[in-house]
Design a protein around this motif. Structure first.
Motif, short mmCIF file in Angstrom:
data_model
loop_
_atom_site.label_atom_id
_atom_site.label_comp_id
_atom_site.label_asym_id
_atom_site.label_seq_id
_atom_site.Cartn_x
_atom_site.Cartn_y
_atom_site.Cartn_z
N VAL A 200 0.81 -1.14 0.08
CA VAL A 200 0.08 -0.04 0.01
C VAL A 200 0.97 1.31 -0.18
N TRP A 201 0.85 2.17 -0.85
CA TRP A 201 1.42 3.32 -1.04
C TRP A 201 0.70 4.49 -0.23
N VAL A 202 1.22 5.25 0.47
CA VAL A 202 0.87 6.19 1.09
C VAL A 202 1.12 7.57 0.79
N ASN A 203 2.08 7.64 -0.03
CA ASN A 203 2.93 8.85 -0.79
C ASN A 203 3.10 9.79 0.26
N SER A 204 3.76 9.48 1.34
CA SER A 204 4.02 10.45 2.57
C SER A 204 5.38 9.55 3.19
N TRP A 205 6.13 10.28 3.86
CA TRP A 205 7.21 9.78 4.77
C TRP A 205 6.62 9.67 6.00
N PHE A 206 6.04 10.61 6.49
CA PHE A 206 5.46 10.72 7.94
C PHE A 206 3.98 11.18 8.12
N ASP A 207 2.98 10.19 8.20
CA ASP A 207 1.53 10.79 8.49
C ASP A 207 0.94 9.58 9.22
N PRO A 208 1.03 9.54 10.59
CA PRO A 208 0.60 8.46 11.38
C PRO A 208 -0.77 7.82 11.10
N GLY A 209 -1.75 8.95 10.60
CA GLY A 209 -2.85 8.59 10.34
C GLY A 209 -3.22 7.83 9.14
N LYS A 210 -2.57 8.28 7.92
CA LYS A 210 -2.28 7.32 6.77
C LYS A 210 -1.83 5.96 6.91
N GLU A 211 -0.91 5.89 7.50
CA GLU A 211 -0.02 4.66 7.83
C GLU A 211 -0.57 3.96 8.94
N SER A 212 -1.67 4.23 9.69
CA SER A 212 -2.48 3.45 10.63
C SER A 212 -3.55 2.98 9.25
N ASP A 213 -4.05 3.59 8.68
CA ASP A 213 -4.97 3.15 7.77
C ASP A 213 -4.47 2.21 7.01
N ALA A 214 -3.35 2.42 6.40
CA ALA A 214 -2.72 1.46 5.53
C ALA A 214 -2.78 0.02 6.36
N ALA A 215 -2.18 0.13 7.37
CA ALA A 215 -1.81 -1.08 8.12
C ALA A 215 -3.24 -1.82 8.42
N ASN A 216 -4.37 -1.25 8.73
CA ASN A 216 -5.68 -1.68 9.02
C ASN A 216 -6.02 -2.57 7.48
N ALA A 217 -5.82 -1.81 6.62
CA ALA A 217 -6.37 -2.29 5.14
C ALA A 217 -5.69 -3.65 4.92
N LEU A 218 -4.29 -3.44 5.32
CA LEU A 218 -3.64 -4.71 4.88
C LEU A 218 -4.08 -5.92 5.65
N ILE A 219 -4.18 -5.58 7.15
CA ILE A 219 -4.60 -6.69 7.96
C ILE A 219 -6.01 -6.98 7.66
N ASP A 220 -6.70 -6.28 7.06
CA ASP A 220 -8.18 -6.61 6.53
C ASP A 220 -8.25 -7.72 5.62
N GLN A 221 -6.89 -7.68 4.81
CA GLN A 221 -7.06 -8.50 3.62
C GLN A 221 -6.11 -9.83 3.93
N GLY A 222 -6.01 -10.03 5.13
CA GLY A 222 -5.31 -11.27 5.49
C GLY A 222 -3.97 -11.20 6.13
N VAL A 223 -3.20 -10.06 5.91
CA VAL A 223 -1.72 -9.89 6.20
C VAL A 223 -1.50 -10.31 7.82
N ASP A 224 -0.58 -10.85 7.95
CA ASP A 224 -0.24 -11.10 9.43
C ASP A 224 1.26 -10.81 9.90
N VAL A 225 2.04 -10.23 9.18
CA VAL A 225 3.14 -9.51 9.31
C VAL A 225 3.15 -8.29 8.36
N VAL A 226 3.43 -7.04 9.13
CA VAL A 226 3.35 -5.87 8.44
C VAL A 226 4.65 -5.13 8.71
N PHE A 227 5.38 -4.76 7.38
CA PHE A 227 6.42 -3.99 7.10
C PHE A 227 6.05 -2.51 6.87
#
Length: 360
Positions: free
Chosen positions: A190-217
């Motif tokens: 997931v591309w967030v097009n930002s270096w530092f945006d805690p809100g976007k980063e958290s949303d991206a992590a949630n979206a990945l986990i919702d797709q079955g991801v169980d290790v997040v980089f």
């Protein structure tokens, strides 16, 4: 006989002593070192680690250096203005610490040939401009091994900042480890097009986990993905700093950047008058990359991870050793050949088995 006045002699002596003292003070003037940061020093990631490097430089070199920094500098015109102001203000050595600072740094370096510049993660150099970066892909490969061993869903997530070579090669390095140690494991990006945006980063992590991801980089700078992984009950791999304390039940390891030794070496070289422009790549073998592995990892898996790390340090193994193909099946690195720094620095393709699409 009239005695000659001693005043002219005294004045001459005082003047000479004064000149000598001024020369001595000038010789002892501290090296002025400036740092330009993309994010806040409290991001607990990329900028935070550069700031730790600056602090190490100041502490170990003492009164030989005088350091300062400007944080939250956007890439582009603002960066050029900040870098130029530092050069005009008498700084001797300026470190610019984000990929998007490359062209502004080069432009200012040409205007101030007596100032030394170093740019992090870029590839453009000049007589007074060098480049430096970490071989983060080495840490990513070991992290990819850990993910391959710890995943149950065979789905790994990657929160990416911008589609630049350092981000792309880190994704590729993880996929290469997944292919070797758990074939069929997929990396989702997931591309967030930002270096530092805690809100976007958290949303991206949630979206990945919702797709079955169980290790997040992540290739972003805040601990938000780690905190999200901790809350959602999945594993994570931190980046830039040791993020274990943000997710004690989630973090398998962090790819930690240790910049202090390079900053000290560069500053001393400028003081000694033997600094030369170079393209410095720091990795596991010189401690620029560190990998603190969590006790969440089983002992046998940890032992093998440490063996992989040791083989990279010794040069016995290089993550980008061919044959390596891109997504179309075209051979990019021939069988038995190790990718050159130039090939790594310009990497603009996904390796085969990365199912994601590279942004145009």
């Amino acid at each position: 006989m009239q005695k000659k006045s001693k005043k002219p002699l005294l004045r001459a002596l005082v003047a000479a002593l004064g000149f000598s003292a001024a020369m001595s003070a000038s010789a002892a003037d501290p090296l002025k070192v400036g740092f330009v940061y993309i994010g806040p020093i409290g991001d607990h990631g990329w900028t935070y680690q550069h700031e730790q490097g600056r602090k190490m430089l100041a502490e170990q070199m003492g009164d030989k250096v005088e350091t300062s920094f400007v944080e939250n500098v956007p890439e582009g015109a603002d960066a050029e203005r900040v870098i130029r102001n530092m050069a005009k203000s008498g700084y001797d050595l300026i470190f610019t610490t984000s990929f998007g600072y490359m062209n502004p740094t080069l432009k200012v370096a040409k205007q101030f040939p007596k100032v030394t510049f170093e740019h992090a993660t870029g590839y453009k150099q000049a007589k007074n401009l060098g480049t430096y970066l970490s071989r983060s892909y080495e840490g990513r490969y070991v992290g990819g091994y850990l993910a391959a061993k710890m995943t149950k869903t065979k789905k790994i997530g990657y929160i990416a900042s911008f589609p630049i070579p350092e981000v792309i090669r880190d994704i590729n390095s993880i996929q290469l480890a997944l292919d070797k140690y758990n074939p069929g494991t997929e990396i989702k990006v997931v591309w967030v097009n930002s270096w530092f945006d805690p809100g976007k980063e958290s949303d991206a992590a949630n979206a990945l986990i919702d797709q079955g991801v169980d290790v997040v980089f992540q290739h972003t700078d805040s601990p938000a993905p780690i905190q999200t992984a901790e809350r959602r009950g999945v594993y994570a791999v931190g980046y830039a700093s040791d993020m274990q304390h943000f997710g004690p039940k989630a973090v398998l390891t962090s790819i930690v950047n240790n910049w202090g030794p390079h900053y000290i070496k560069s500053a001393q070289a400028v003081i000694d008058g033997n600094w030369k422009s170079q393209d410095y790549w720091g990795g596991l073998n010189d401690d620029t990359i560190q990998l603190p592995i969590s006790d969440l990892v089983p002992a046998d898996v940890k032992a093998e991870a440490e063996q992989i790390e040791a083989s990279i340090k010794s040069g016995e193994f290089h993550p980008f050793t061919g044959p390596i193909k891109d997504q179309s099946g075209a051979v990019k690195i021939a069988d038995g050949v190790v990718a050159t720094n130039a090939e790594l620095a310009s990497m603009n393709y996904y390796v085969e088995n990365v199912k994601a699409e590279l942004p145009k």
